[in-house]
Design an enzyme around this catalytic site. Structure first.
Site, PDB file in Angstrom:
ATOM      1  N   ASP A   1       0.842  -1.200   0.000  1.00 50.39           N
ATOM      2  CA  ASP A   1       0.000   0.000   0.000  1.00 50.39           C
ATOM      3  C   ASP A   1       0.875   1.248   0.000  1.00 50.39           C
ATOM      4  O   ASP A   1       0.588   2.217  -0.701  1.00 50.39           O
ATOM      5  CB  ASP A   1      -0.920   0.026   1.226  1.00 50.39           C
TER       6      ASP A   1
ATOM      7  N   HIS B   1      -4.420  -3.450   8.969  1.00 52.83           N
ATOM      8  CA  HIS B   1      -3.581  -2.375   8.421  1.00 52.83           C
ATOM      9  C   HIS B   1      -4.453  -1.238   7.880  1.00 52.83           C
ATOM     10  O   HIS B   1      -4.119  -0.584   6.904  1.00 52.83           O
ATOM     11  CB  HIS B   1      -2.637  -2.924   7.350  1.00 52.83           C
TER      12      HIS B   1
ATOM     13  N   ASP C   1      -2.893   2.042   6.832  1.00 57.04           N
ATOM     14  CA  ASP C   1      -2.264   2.066   5.510  1.00 57.04           C
ATOM     15  C   ASP C   1      -3.297   2.284   4.418  1.00 57.04           C
ATOM     16  O   ASP C   1      -3.055   3.011   3.450  1.00 57.04           O
ATOM     17  CB  ASP C   1      -1.518   0.751   5.242  1.00 57.04           C
TER      18      ASP C   1
END
Length: 124
Positions: A62, A89, A92
């Site tokens: 990412d 995540h 992100d």
């Protein structure tokens, strides 16, 4: 003129993105394609497309795509998001979306918007 497109999908949406890419192989094949690791590997294995696979999303993929956006090296982001599953995540993911919005990058987050992107958003 060929564009640079990143293809990303959350785990629960990978099948849908691979199917979408297969359906649109002819149109996508004219462009430079990048993807996060697992998504890129699946598209390479299950379609005739050639995709540069970056790191897996949670392992930095990412961020790699975010850097491409910030450096002006990405024309469009197709990111099939799973809105029903919590992502470890998530920070992100939010950063990637924030960069796409900040730098006015073409952004598709589902099949309907990805179809529209291919129909007209990539035209010069």
């Amino acid at each position: 003129m060929p564009k640079t497109i990143a293809l990303v999908a959350h785990d629960q949406r990978k099948d849908a993105l691979v199917a979408w890419a297969r359906t649109h192989e002819a149109a996508l094949g004219a462009h430079a394609l990048y993807a996060t690791g697992t998504t890129g590997g699946r598209i390479n294995a299950e379609t005739a497309l050639s995709v540069t696979a970056l790191k897996s999303g949670p392992l930095g993929g990412d961020a790699q795509i975010g850097a491409m956006i910030a450096e002006g090296r990405l024309d469009a982001l197709v990111f099939f998001i799973d809105p029903l599953t919590a992502m470890p995540h998530d920070v992100d993911v939010k950063s990637l979306l924030r960069l796409a919005i900040l730098y006015d990058t073409l952004l598709a987050v589902n099949e309907a918007s990805a179809n529209m992107l291919l129909r007209g958003g990539l035209a010069d």
